[in-house]
Write a protein that holds these residues in place. Structure first.
Motif, PDB file in Angstrom:
ATOM      1  N   SER A 148       0.827  -1.213   0.000  1.00  0.00           N
ATOM      2  CA  SER A 148       0.000   0.000   0.000  1.00  0.00           C
ATOM      3  C   SER A 148       0.853   1.253   0.000  1.00  0.00           C
ATOM      4  O   SER A 148       0.492   2.249  -0.643  1.00  0.00           O
ATOM      5  CB  SER A 148      -0.981  -0.006   1.178  1.00  0.00           C
ATOM      6  OG  SER A 148      -0.310  -0.096   2.398  1.00  0.00           O
ATOM      7  N   GLU A 186      11.185   3.166   4.782  1.00  0.00           N
ATOM      8  CA  GLU A 186      11.024   1.711   4.899  1.00  0.00           C
ATOM      9  C   GLU A 186      12.090   1.176   5.867  1.00  0.00           C
ATOM     10  O   GLU A 186      13.259   1.483   5.723  1.00  0.00           O
ATOM     11  CB  GLU A 186      11.157   1.060   3.514  1.00  0.00           C
ATOM     12  CG  GLU A 186      11.286  -0.447   3.499  1.00  0.00           C
ATOM     13  CD  GLU A 186      10.137  -1.188   4.204  1.00  0.00           C
ATOM     14  OE1 GLU A 186       8.962  -0.839   3.986  1.00  0.00           O
ATOM     15  OE2 GLU A 186      10.445  -2.106   5.001  1.00  0.00           O
ATOM     16  N   ALA A 199      -3.655 -13.809  -4.079  1.00  0.00           N
ATOM     17  CA  ALA A 199      -4.688 -13.818  -5.108  1.00  0.00           C
ATOM     18  C   ALA A 199      -5.080 -12.364  -5.340  1.00  0.00           C
ATOM     19  O   ALA A 199      -5.648 -11.717  -4.472  1.00  0.00           O
ATOM     20  CB  ALA A 199      -5.886 -14.629  -4.630  1.00  0.00           C
ATOM     21  N   ASP A 214      -3.028  -2.658   5.925  1.00  0.00           N
ATOM     22  CA  ASP A 214      -3.036  -3.480   7.140  1.00  0.00           C
ATOM     23  C   ASP A 214      -2.839  -2.638   8.401  1.00  0.00           C
ATOM     24  O   ASP A 214      -3.278  -3.035   9.484  1.00  0.00           O
ATOM     25  CB  ASP A 214      -1.924  -4.540   7.075  1.00  0.00           C
ATOM     26  CG  ASP A 214      -2.316  -5.754   6.247  1.00  0.00           C
ATOM     27  OD1 ASP A 214      -3.344  -5.692   5.543  1.00  0.00           O
ATOM     28  OD2 ASP A 214      -1.584  -6.769   6.285  1.00  0.00           O
TER      29      ASP A 214
HETATM   30  P1  FAD Z   1       2.656  -4.712   4.371  1.00  0.00           P
HETATM   31  O1  FAD Z   1       2.634  -5.446   3.086  1.00  0.00           O
HETATM   32  O2  FAD Z   1       2.834  -5.490   5.635  1.00  0.00           O
HETATM   33  O3  FAD Z   1       3.791  -3.596   4.266  1.00  0.00           O
HETATM   34  C1  FAD Z   1       4.193  -2.841   5.396  1.00  0.00           C
HETATM   35  C2  FAD Z   1       5.583  -2.270   5.128  1.00  0.00           C
HETATM   36  O4  FAD Z   1       5.923  -1.388   6.198  1.00  0.00           O
HETATM   37  C3  FAD Z   1       6.667  -3.338   5.077  1.00  0.00           C
HETATM   38  O5  FAD Z   1       7.508  -3.108   3.974  1.00  0.00           O
HETATM   39  C4  FAD Z   1       7.405  -3.151   6.405  1.00  0.00           C
HETATM   40  O6  FAD Z   1       8.762  -3.534   6.344  1.00  0.00           O
HETATM   41  C5  FAD Z   1       7.235  -1.652   6.631  1.00  0.00           C
HETATM   42  N1  FAD Z   1       7.335  -1.244   8.036  1.00  0.00           N
HETATM   43  C6  FAD Z   1       6.800  -1.882   9.106  1.00  0.00           C
HETATM   44  N2  FAD Z   1       7.083  -1.208  10.240  1.00  0.00           N
HETATM   45  C7  FAD Z   1       7.814  -0.132   9.875  1.00  0.00           C
HETATM   46  C8  FAD Z   1       8.425   0.947  10.606  1.00  0.00           C
HETATM   47  N3  FAD Z   1       8.342   1.024  11.960  1.00  0.00           N
HETATM   48  N4  FAD Z   1       9.112   1.904   9.931  1.00  0.00           N
HETATM   49  C9  FAD Z   1       9.210   1.829   8.573  1.00  0.00           C
HETATM   50  N5  FAD Z   1       8.670   0.814   7.817  1.00  0.00           N
HETATM   51  C10 FAD Z   1       7.977  -0.145   8.467  1.00  0.00           C
HETATM   52  N6  FAD Z   1      -4.026 -10.340   0.409  1.00  0.00           N
HETATM   53  C11 FAD Z   1      -4.696 -10.440  -0.770  1.00  0.00           C
HETATM   54  O7  FAD Z   1      -5.208  -9.428  -1.285  1.00  0.00           O
HETATM   55  N7  FAD Z   1      -4.819 -11.647  -1.404  1.00  0.00           N
HETATM   56  C12 FAD Z   1      -4.277 -12.794  -0.887  1.00  0.00           C
HETATM   57  O8  FAD Z   1      -4.422 -13.869  -1.476  1.00  0.00           O
HETATM   58  C13 FAD Z   1      -3.573 -12.707   0.344  1.00  0.00           C
HETATM   59  N8  FAD Z   1      -3.011 -13.815   0.887  1.00  0.00           N
HETATM   60  C14 FAD Z   1      -2.318 -13.709   2.049  1.00  0.00           C
HETATM   61  C15 FAD Z   1      -1.755 -14.859   2.599  1.00  0.00           C
HETATM   62  C16 FAD Z   1      -1.073 -14.800   3.799  1.00  0.00           C
HETATM   63  C17 FAD Z   1      -0.490 -16.062   4.389  1.00  0.00           C
HETATM   64  C18 FAD Z   1      -0.924 -13.542   4.460  1.00  0.00           C
HETATM   65  C19 FAD Z   1      -0.174 -13.446   5.768  1.00  0.00           C
HETATM   66  C20 FAD Z   1      -1.465 -12.387   3.916  1.00  0.00           C
HETATM   67  C21 FAD Z   1      -2.183 -12.460   2.710  1.00  0.00           C
HETATM   68  N9  FAD Z   1      -2.764 -11.325   2.143  1.00  0.00           N
HETATM   69  C22 FAD Z   1      -3.462 -11.426   0.973  1.00  0.00           C
HETATM   70  C23 FAD Z   1      -2.717 -10.020   2.832  1.00  0.00           C
HETATM   71  C24 FAD Z   1      -1.650  -9.078   2.278  1.00  0.00           C
HETATM   72  O9  FAD Z   1      -0.365  -9.673   2.324  1.00  0.00           O
HETATM   73  C25 FAD Z   1      -1.653  -7.797   3.102  1.00  0.00           C
HETATM   74  O10 FAD Z   1      -2.968  -7.324   3.256  1.00  0.00           O
HETATM   75  C26 FAD Z   1      -0.830  -6.713   2.421  1.00  0.00           C
HETATM   76  O11 FAD Z   1       0.525  -7.117   2.366  1.00  0.00           O
HETATM   77  C27 FAD Z   1      -0.974  -5.395   3.172  1.00  0.00           C
HETATM   78  O12 FAD Z   1      -0.157  -4.432   2.589  1.00  0.00           O
HETATM   79  P2  FAD Z   1       0.385  -3.233   3.467  1.00  0.00           P
HETATM   80  O13 FAD Z   1       1.193  -2.394   2.524  1.00  0.00           O
HETATM   81  O14 FAD Z   1      -0.732  -2.586   4.187  1.00  0.00           O
HETATM   82  O15 FAD Z   1       1.312  -3.886   4.581  1.00  0.00           O
END
Ligand code: FAD
Length: 384
Positions: free
Chosen positions: A17, A36, A55, A303
């Motif tokens: 995201s 990051e 997916a 998330d």
């Molecule tokens: P994240 O991808 O977790 O990215 C967060 C980023 O912030 C990371 O790069 C991290 O290193 C960084 N960060 C964390 N803390 C700090 C800090 N203090 N300072 C600086 N940087 C930091 N979703 C789907 O849509 N389809 C699927 O089929 C699916 N399957 C999944 C299967 C599994 C087993 C799991 C666990 C998840 C699945 N998901 C799926 C969910 C999906 O992976 C997450 O919803 C998605 O990655 C969320 O994106 P995000 O950018 O919000 O968070």
């Protein structure tokens, strides 16, 4: 603090995201710094057992299409046109996602998707990426942030700070610490472990146009295809108890268990015992918080605002929808963040709660409708 269109936006977290958000904001003309905590993922390797393939559905693709990234991402994706159910005995059964067989969800590696988004964002004018910057402190009143870096602590300030830093969000933690939101974390008593089905004789060992499911009541396994003709399997099982990850301690016990419950997997997964013994067990949970923004200057996306369990395959898709909605709200509010961030929260919060509940319900559906009330599956931690 207040923001105008020339002011820098700090995006914490260069995950799915955060990178998408940086790309959308840069296209609006904002200077953006992406912070990051990890090194550049394009130069590193994936942690063992943490590859995760997603997916990607129409909801997520819509966001990618808006920045012209859909074709590049889809080039690395594999369409899955239905689910293939593997019973303990007998032949697998295919259930198409649409009667005409023309609808698909797309299997893509989370790492490949992240790298494509990061490359896109970093190439846009006005975007800077600061790797190895872990947010450890935030003053929500001034936008002052403190990061831990390999060179020591670094301070930066931005009039708008957006937390896209995942389920364990440090930005959310800071808002909580300042008494600006309340959160609840519901952990399932289930965890997950990745296993692999490698290519067989250079080909896929199973039908690559399906999402494979082994529903087993108290446990469940799924497998999604990869472009290298392997499958990544994810086994969901309780973390503790007599039938759980913790209950299989020896290679013989692991082989016995899989021979009994997943007999068609065993000949396809030659590294199963090693992977079972050494791959980590991931935790699964739902994150809720009552405020996704504070004062129109600090916001949460993906998330960080609403982590959900993965059984509907919608966490990343939902995070992408957040970005599209925030962009739309900025349009409607003429880039007045103090109006756009509350509007974004108002539009998205109910949708996120709906998918959180559907994801939990789909867990029961996928395990074969085991008659356990959902509340028995989880434990809740509330923070106010
Ligand atoms: P994240 O991808 O977790 O990215 C967060 C980023 O912030 C990371 O790069 C991290 O290193 C960084 N960060 C964390 N803390 C700090 C800090 N203090 N300072 C600086 N940087 C930091 N979703 C789907 O849509 N389809 C699927 O089929 C699916 N399957 C999944 C299967 C599994 C087993 C799991 C666990 C998840 C699945 N998901 C799926 C969910 C999906 O992976 C997450 O919803 C998605 O990655 C969320 O994106 P995000 O950018 O919000 O968070």
């Amino acid at each position: 603090m207040s923001a105008d269109h020339d002011d820098e936006v700090a995006v914490v977290g260069a995950g799915l995201s955060g990178c998408l958000l940086a790309a959308f904001l840069a296209r609006r003309g904002y200077p953006v710094t992406l912070y990051e905590r990890r090194p550049d993922p394009r130069t590193g390797r994936v942690d063992r057992g943490r590859s995760i393939n997603l997916a990607l559905s129409e909801r997520g693709l819509d966001a990618l299409r808006r920045i012209g990234l859909d074709a590049r991402v889809m080039a690395e994706a594999l369409p899955m046109r239905g689910r293939m159910i593997h019973p303990v005995d007998g032949e697998p059964q295919f259930q198409a996602y649409s009667a005409a067989g023309d609808r698909a969800i797309n299997s893509i590696s989370r790492g490949a998707l992240n790298n494509a988004l990061l490359t896109e964002a970093a190439a846009l004018p006005g975007v800077q990426v600061a790797f190895d910057h872990r947010l450890v402190d935030l003053d929500p009143g001034t936008g002052e942030m403190i990061f831990e870096t390999p060179q020591g602590k670094v301070t930066a300030t931005a009039p708008v700070v957006l937390g896209a830093d995942g389920a364990g969000s440090a930005v959310r933690g800071q808002l909580l610490g300042h008494g600006l939101l309340r959160e609840s974390l519901d952990f399932l008593d289930y965890g997950y472990k990745e296993l692999t089905i490698p290519p067989m004789g250079g080909s896929f060992a199973l039908d690559p146009e399906a999402l494979h499911i082994w529903p087993r009541g108290t446990s469940m396994m799924i497998a999604l295809p990869n472009p290298d003709r392997s499958f990544t399997c994810t086994l969901f099982w309780p973390t503790h108890g007599t039938a759980s990850f913790a209950s299989l301690g020896s290679p013989a016990a692991i082989e016995r268990h899989f021979a009994q419950h997943y007999p068609d997997l065993l000949p396809l997964a030659p590294n199963l015992v090693d992977e079972y013994l050494h791959n980590p067990v991931g935790v699964l949970g739902t994150v809720r918080c009552d405020s996704w923004q504070v004062n129109g200057t600090v916001g949460l996306l993906g998330d960080a605002a609403h982590a959900i369990v993965p059984f509907y395959g919608q966490g990343a898709n939902c995070a992408f929808e957040d970005v599209v909605e925030l962009d739309r709200c900025l349009d409607e509010c003429a880039d007045d963040w103090s109006a756009a961030l509350p509007r974004y929260q108002h539009r998205r919060q109910g949708n996120a709660e709906a998918i959180a509940q559907m994801a939990l319900a789909n867990f029961v559906e996928m395990r074969d409708r085991v008659a356990s009330p959902l509340f028995q599956l989880s434990r809740r931690v509330e923070h106010t």
